[in-house]
Design an enzyme around this catalytic site. Structure first.
Site, PDB file in Angstrom:
ATOM      1  N   LYS A   1       0.943  -1.077   0.036  1.00 39.63           N
ATOM      2  CA  LYS A   1      -0.081   0.077   0.014  1.00 39.63           C
ATOM      3  C   LYS A   1       0.968   1.249  -0.085  1.00 39.63           C
ATOM      4  O   LYS A   1       2.093   1.233   0.697  1.00 39.63           O
ATOM      5  CB  LYS A   1      -0.830  -0.071   1.164  1.00 39.63           C
TER       6      LYS A   1
ATOM      7  N   SER B   1      -9.369   0.601   3.004  1.00 39.95           N
ATOM      8  CA  SER B   1      -8.645   1.690   2.259  1.00 39.95           C
ATOM      9  C   SER B   1      -7.605   0.748   1.386  1.00 39.95           C
ATOM     10  O   SER B   1      -6.675   1.319   0.638  1.00 39.95           O
ATOM     11  CB  SER B   1      -8.062   2.780   3.046  1.00 39.95           C
TER      12      SER B   1
ATOM     13  N   SER C   1      -9.472  -1.659   7.228  1.00 37.74           N
ATOM     14  CA  SER C   1      -8.990  -1.615   5.904  1.00 37.74           C
ATOM     15  C   SER C   1      -8.312  -2.788   5.261  1.00 37.74           C
ATOM     16  O   SER C   1      -7.858  -2.625   4.162  1.00 37.74           O
ATOM     17  CB  SER C   1      -8.147  -0.308   5.665  1.00 37.74           C
TER      18      SER C   1
END
Length: 468
Positions: free
Chosen positions: A78, A154, A178
């Site tokens: 990420k 996310s 997330s």
């Protein structure tokens, strides 16, 4: 090699010389080039760095040196993880002007120390304040099982990259859900460890008292393999400074005999789509679970989590909001502004409740070893969808995809999200996958992984391949 090859098999083939690390990397980069324009998983590739690492790994093997348990395995992270030479975006427009990181995040370095090859940075919701996987600056991550649908967020790029066969392992972050929400919607396994188990050093924060980092993978074995490589104390993260390494792999095949497992009732029985209910029932049946346990005041825990999230997140971004508000995604900006205006007494009350709630939930583990609960209330909504309907009631998508994850991360418990369904309408969960949480007491990730492995062996929990 097959895009669905597991990390353990890739590493074994590289160690034996059956395949070179360079060949594995080139195949992964070719897949990313071909498939990622449709998936929107990556925001940057580090191809030259990856090629140098793979070449060095092959040379070490040729010299007879022992290679690590993740030798030659491609992975991605990420884009809130520091990657030397890249600005750490955290999904934002504002951070594009930051100086490149001068070193890698601790967890990136730990995977590479075991032979894994970093290939790039992954799309995410702005500043991690997102459950959808829709980024206003880089575009949405798209669900490999239906490109019109959300990945969840996310860590949406992490979910898309693993579920789409671009890499076997990705790293994400989980503040309120997330990791578990993308794992659920994309049909893969995700581990949110105990708060403080894995170092967060070198990652862009969101809510310091909630933030966790962890892996996503297509198999439980790969999840455990990567998790074990990531463990260890790190003085650069005070929450992780004193944690010993507690390997999970040796006990992975121990089975579930003797474990006391219950299903979460009450709040976790409400607001479920038929797919979420079927998936949770399928997991309960496979585990022989008949007991139900009430997690007290879970709805209030979720509300308190929202309060603390907006307050801590707003405080973190206060200067950016004052100086560059127009550069935020409006949805993110408005929630952070609300957090800045939250009265301090409300936040103090939420923190007091949090301490009480933690004590109540920890007492449940005197009676059970693990609890199962739905991960998301529904399968993946359409990109751009604002509402979903359950039982005739319409709920906002962005706010409610994490309704079952927030009461758990609120107090830092370890969880493995396991994927169910996604094999067709005759399967539990339907033609789109959906996840179920396996929750244990603090520091018992090993139990979560053991139970997940049992479900995988029985064929109940598995990561389906996308139709195309």
């Amino acid at each position: 090699m097959s895009p669905w090859q597991d990390a353990a098999s890739i590493a074994a083939a590289v160690r034996s010389g059956e395949v070179s690390a360079v060949a594995v990397l080139q195949a992964a980069l070719a897949r990313i080039t071909a498939r990622d324009p449709a998936l929107g998983a990556f925001t940057a590739l580090v191809s030259a760095r990856a090629l140098a690492a793979a070449t060095a790994l092959d040379a070490a093997r040729d010299r007879g040196e022992a290679l690590g348990p993740l030798a030659g395995v491609p992975f991605a992270v990420k884009n809130l993880f520091d990657i030397a030479g890249l600005p750490t975006l955290a999904g934002s427009a504002i951070n594009r002007g930051r100086a490149p990181a001068d070193r890698d995040a601790t967890l990136v370095a730990r995977l590479e120390a075991q032979g894994a090859i970093l290939v790039g940075a992954l799309n995410m919701g702005e500043y991690a304040y997102d459950f959808t996987g829709e980024n206003a600056h880089d575009g949405p991550s798209r669900n490999p099982h239906d490109l019109a649908r959300m990945t969840g967020g996310s860590s949406g790029g992490s979910g898309a990259a693993v579920a789409g066969g671009l890499v076997p392992i990705a790293l994400g972050s989980d503040t309120n859900g997330s990791i578990r929400v993308p794992a659920s919607l994309c049909g893969i396994f995700g581990l949110k460890p105990t708060y403080g188990r894995l170092s967060r050093a070198g990652s862009f924060p969101f809510v310091d008292s909630f933030d966790h980092l962890g892996p996503l993978a297509r198999t439980v074995g790969d999840l455990a393999l990567s998790y074990d490589a990531l463990q260890g104390p790190d003085p650069a993260d005070p929450a992780c400074a004193g944690r010993p390494v507690e390997p999970s792999l040796p006990g992975l095949e121990s089975g579930i005999e003797g474990l006391r497992i219950a299903r979460a009732g009450g709040y976790f029985r409400q607001g479920l789509s038929p797919e979420a209910a079927l998936a949770t029932e399928a997991v309960a049946h496979a585990l022989g679970v008949t007991a139900e346990i009430e997690i007290p005041e879970a709805a209030r825990a979720r509300a308190a989590a929202y309060l603390i999230t907006t307050a801590e997140g707003g405080a973190l971004h206060l200067d950016r909001l004052r100086q560059r508000a127009a550069e935020f995604d409006p949805d993110t900006r408005d929630r952070l502004i609300a957090g800045c205006m939250t009265p301090a007494p409300l936040v103090i009350r939420a923190q007091k409740f949090r301490r009480w709630y933690r004590q109540q939930v920890l007492q449940l583990f005197d009676k059970v070893d693990a609890i199962i609960a739905p991960a998301t209330p529904t399968t993946a909504p359409l990109i751009g969808q604002k509402l979903f309907s359950i039982g005739g009631k319409s709920l906002p998508v962005r706010a409610n995809l994490g309704m079952f994850t927030q009461p758990i991360s609120f107090i830092g418990l370890p969880v493995v999200a396991v994927p169910v369904g996604g094999q067709g309408p005759d399967m539990a969960g339907g033609s789109l996958p959906i996840g179920v949480q396996v929750i244990a007491a603090p520091w018992r990730e090993d139990l979560c992984l053991r139970i997940a492995r049992h479900l995988e062996r029985q064929g109940v929990a598995r990561a389906p391949q996308p139709a195309a």
